[in-house]
Scaffold this active site. Structure first.
Site, PDB file in Angstrom:
ATOM      1  N   PHE A 143     -26.025 -10.459 -37.604  1.00  0.00           N
ATOM      2  CA  PHE A 143     -24.573 -10.309 -37.642  1.00  0.00           C
ATOM      3  C   PHE A 143     -24.146  -8.903 -37.205  1.00  0.00           C
ATOM      4  O   PHE A 143     -23.301  -8.740 -36.315  1.00  0.00           O
ATOM      5  CB  PHE A 143     -24.088 -10.609 -39.062  1.00  0.00           C
ATOM      6  CG  PHE A 143     -22.599 -10.550 -39.260  1.00  0.00           C
ATOM      7  CD1 PHE A 143     -21.734 -11.259 -38.442  1.00  0.00           C
ATOM      8  CD2 PHE A 143     -22.062  -9.801 -40.301  1.00  0.00           C
ATOM      9  CE1 PHE A 143     -20.355 -11.214 -38.642  1.00  0.00           C
ATOM     10  CE2 PHE A 143     -20.696  -9.749 -40.518  1.00  0.00           C
ATOM     11  CZ  PHE A 143     -19.843 -10.451 -39.684  1.00  0.00           C
ATOM     12  N   ILE A 186     -42.031  -7.127 -37.565  1.00  0.00           N
ATOM     13  CA  ILE A 186     -41.849  -5.707 -37.893  1.00  0.00           C
ATOM     14  C   ILE A 186     -42.641  -5.405 -39.155  1.00  0.00           C
ATOM     15  O   ILE A 186     -42.305  -5.891 -40.239  1.00  0.00           O
ATOM     16  CB  ILE A 186     -40.363  -5.368 -38.090  1.00  0.00           C
ATOM     17  CG1 ILE A 186     -39.599  -5.589 -36.789  1.00  0.00           C
ATOM     18  CG2 ILE A 186     -40.203  -3.924 -38.565  1.00  0.00           C
ATOM     19  CD1 ILE A 186     -38.114  -5.342 -36.905  1.00  0.00           C
ATOM     20  N   ALA A 199     -32.597  -4.094 -37.979  1.00  0.00           N
ATOM     21  CA  ALA A 199     -33.423  -5.212 -38.439  1.00  0.00           C
ATOM     22  C   ALA A 199     -33.974  -4.919 -39.825  1.00  0.00           C
ATOM     23  O   ALA A 199     -34.291  -3.775 -40.156  1.00  0.00           O
ATOM     24  CB  ALA A 199     -34.570  -5.460 -37.464  1.00  0.00           C
ATOM     25  N   ALA A 200     -34.094  -5.959 -40.641  1.00  0.00           N
ATOM     26  CA  ALA A 200     -34.603  -5.786 -41.998  1.00  0.00           C
ATOM     27  C   ALA A 200     -34.940  -7.132 -42.604  1.00  0.00           C
ATOM     28  O   ALA A 200     -34.481  -8.180 -42.117  1.00  0.00           O
ATOM     29  CB  ALA A 200     -33.569  -5.078 -42.876  1.00  0.00           C
ATOM     30  N   ARG A 201     -35.735  -7.096 -43.653  1.00  0.00           N
ATOM     31  CA  ARG A 201     -35.843  -8.274 -44.514  1.00  0.00           C
ATOM     32  C   ARG A 201     -34.659  -8.189 -45.455  1.00  0.00           C
ATOM     33  O   ARG A 201     -34.551  -7.271 -46.269  1.00  0.00           O
ATOM     34  CB  ARG A 201     -37.152  -8.286 -45.301  1.00  0.00           C
ATOM     35  CG  ARG A 201     -37.372  -9.584 -46.095  1.00  0.00           C
ATOM     36  CD  ARG A 201     -38.752  -9.605 -46.742  1.00  0.00           C
ATOM     37  NE  ARG A 201     -39.079 -10.933 -47.221  1.00  0.00           N
ATOM     38  CZ  ARG A 201     -38.811 -11.383 -48.454  1.00  0.00           C
ATOM     39  NH1 ARG A 201     -38.217 -10.598 -49.321  1.00  0.00           N
ATOM     40  NH2 ARG A 201     -39.147 -12.614 -48.806  1.00  0.00           N
ATOM     41  N   TYR A 231     -34.600  -5.424 -52.986  1.00  0.00           N
ATOM     42  CA  TYR A 231     -34.035  -5.092 -51.681  1.00  0.00           C
ATOM     43  C   TYR A 231     -33.504  -3.661 -51.680  1.00  0.00           C
ATOM     44  O   TYR A 231     -33.814  -2.860 -50.787  1.00  0.00           O
ATOM     45  CB  TYR A 231     -32.923  -6.075 -51.330  1.00  0.00           C
ATOM     46  CG  TYR A 231     -32.154  -5.722 -50.083  1.00  0.00           C
ATOM     47  CD1 TYR A 231     -32.729  -5.855 -48.826  1.00  0.00           C
ATOM     48  CD2 TYR A 231     -30.835  -5.266 -50.166  1.00  0.00           C
ATOM     49  CE1 TYR A 231     -32.015  -5.541 -47.676  1.00  0.00           C
ATOM     50  CE2 TYR A 231     -30.113  -4.945 -49.031  1.00  0.00           C
ATOM     51  CZ  TYR A 231     -30.708  -5.080 -47.789  1.00  0.00           C
ATOM     52  OH  TYR A 231     -29.999  -4.773 -46.656  1.00  0.00           O
ATOM     53  N   LYS A 233     -34.886  -0.328 -49.539  1.00  0.00           N
ATOM     54  CA  LYS A 233     -34.034   0.460 -48.646  1.00  0.00           C
ATOM     55  C   LYS A 233     -34.045   1.939 -49.048  1.00  0.00           C
ATOM     56  O   LYS A 233     -34.058   2.829 -48.191  1.00  0.00           O
ATOM     57  CB  LYS A 233     -32.611  -0.092 -48.660  1.00  0.00           C
ATOM     58  CG  LYS A 233     -32.428  -1.383 -47.859  1.00  0.00           C
ATOM     59  CD  LYS A 233     -32.554  -1.125 -46.366  1.00  0.00           C
ATOM     60  CE  LYS A 233     -32.079  -2.284 -45.532  1.00  0.00           C
ATOM     61  NZ  LYS A 233     -32.138  -2.015 -44.082  1.00  0.00           N
ATOM     62  N   GLY A 264      -7.741 -25.827 -49.711  1.00  0.00           N
ATOM     63  CA  GLY A 264      -6.753 -25.832 -50.790  1.00  0.00           C
ATOM     64  C   GLY A 264      -7.343 -26.045 -52.163  1.00  0.00           C
ATOM     65  O   GLY A 264      -6.658 -26.504 -53.083  1.00  0.00           O
ATOM     66  N   ILE A 265      -8.629 -25.705 -52.321  1.00  0.00           N
ATOM     67  CA  ILE A 265      -9.295 -25.895 -53.618  1.00  0.00           C
ATOM     68  C   ILE A 265      -8.769 -24.864 -54.621  1.00  0.00           C
ATOM     69  O   ILE A 265      -8.771 -23.663 -54.332  1.00  0.00           O
ATOM     70  CB  ILE A 265     -10.816 -25.748 -53.460  1.00  0.00           C
ATOM     71  CG1 ILE A 265     -11.355 -26.840 -52.526  1.00  0.00           C
ATOM     72  CG2 ILE A 265     -11.509 -25.799 -54.818  1.00  0.00           C
ATOM     73  CD1 ILE A 265     -12.823 -26.674 -52.184  1.00  0.00           C
TER      74      ILE A 265
END
Length: 320
Positions: free
Chosen positions: A12, A52, A72-74, A143, A147, A192-193
């Site tokens: 993304f 990687i 890039a990463a897990r 995670y 990092k 419309g929930i």
């Protein structure tokens, strides 16, 4: 030598960085990816990287490169079934990153931009007490820990070799093509929930994809970015309730929000084993981006309204 190597182009954020770099005609652009992407322009050199980790050979990808943007990463997942999640994150996010950085030093790379995560700072803040870029890290989950360890290893390498490391820690990123919880939120609103989120008075920092990419691209050449860590946001913090209302407006639909007290939502989420989700919905997480303006002269180019509208238009177009 003024080429740029970008990892994570299929993701993304990485995809958006690539699009911006191509649009600006930055020069020689190389992307490292697991399988070729025919949709990429001919001007982008594609180098296939099987994985990687600590053994990856980056020699071909780094040829002629002056700057590395490592996105890039897990990535973080809500339910990780790995036997040892931290070790799995470390293989890619720590060992893999440091291996790339060391080979970048040997190849004469000048600057290494690392896309990290706000999870290095922690999971939440008290309203009005934001995270700062230079605060002591306090990651909680595997995670975030991975990092943080990658950041520390890169800064140590920078001290030893002189390579210019730049760290960017985004919070939740949204924009055209966003997935996961933000996409689900748009789907709920469009249908419309009724949602029980009408009385949440938290404060959360978000960052639009275009704003994040704008900061990253600025960090490629700005002399003030060298050796620095930056947090990033849209510069306006929203409650979950306000986000839903404004997202509904961007979608052109009413937001049907039921005023359920936050403590009831948190209790119900805990009973269902969804404590992490309740933290994201009911807890606060604010970041201070004053440093970006003072060192780089950077302010978010797009407002929250503009950014929500972009995400909404893409969603409505994709939904048909």
């Amino acid at each position: 030598m003024n080429g740029i190597l970008l990892t994570g182009v299929s993701g993304f954020v990485g995809g958006a960085i690539h699009e911006r770099l191509v649009m600006e005609g930055v020069g020689a652009l190389t992307v490292a990816l697991r399988q070729s992407m025919p949709a990429l322009p001919d001007s982008t050199r594609q180098v296939l990287i099987a994985a990687i980790d600590a053994q990856t050979d980056w020699a071909e990808a780094l040829n002629g490169v002056d700057t590395v943007i490592h996105s890039a990463a897990r990535v973080h997942v809500m339910s990780d079934n790995s036997e040892n999640p931290l070790e799995e994150f470390r293989k890619v996010n720590v060992a893999g990153t440091l291996n790339l950085a060391r080979q970048a030093v040997d190849a004469g790379v000048r600057r290494f931009i690392f896309i990290s995560s706000i999870k290095v700072n922690g999971e939440g803040t008290m309203p009005g007490s934001p995270f700062f870029a230079d605060a002591v890290p306090a990651p909680v989950d595997p995670y975030g820990i991975s990092k943080m360890e990658a950041e520390q290893a890169l800064l140590k390498l920078a001290d030893q070799t002189g390579i210019e490391v730049v760290i960017v820690r985004p919070p939740l990123v949204y924009g055209p093509g966003v997935k996961a919880n933000f996409l689900n939120m748009m789907k709920w609103l469009k249908k419309g929930i009724p949602l029980p989120f009408g009385s949440i008075n938290n404060r959360r920092s978000l960052v639009a994809l275009d704003n994040l990419v704008d900061l990253i691209v600025l960090c490629i050449r700005h002399p003030g970015a060298a050796g620095q860590t930056f947090l990033v946001s849209d510069g306006e913090d929203l409650s979950t309730s306000e986000l839903l209302r404004r997202m509904g407006a961007a979608l052109g639909v009413p937001s049907r929000l039921i005023p359920v007290p936050s403590w009831m939502l948190e209790m119900g989420a805990s009973m269902l084993g969804k404590k992490d989700l309740s933290q994201r919905l009911c807890g606060s997480l604010q970041v201070d981006i004053t440093k970006n303006r003072e060192l780089l002269g950077w302010v978010p180019p797009n407002s929250v309204e503009q950014s929500l509208a972009l995400a909404a238009r893409h969603f409505l177009k994709s939904a048909g």
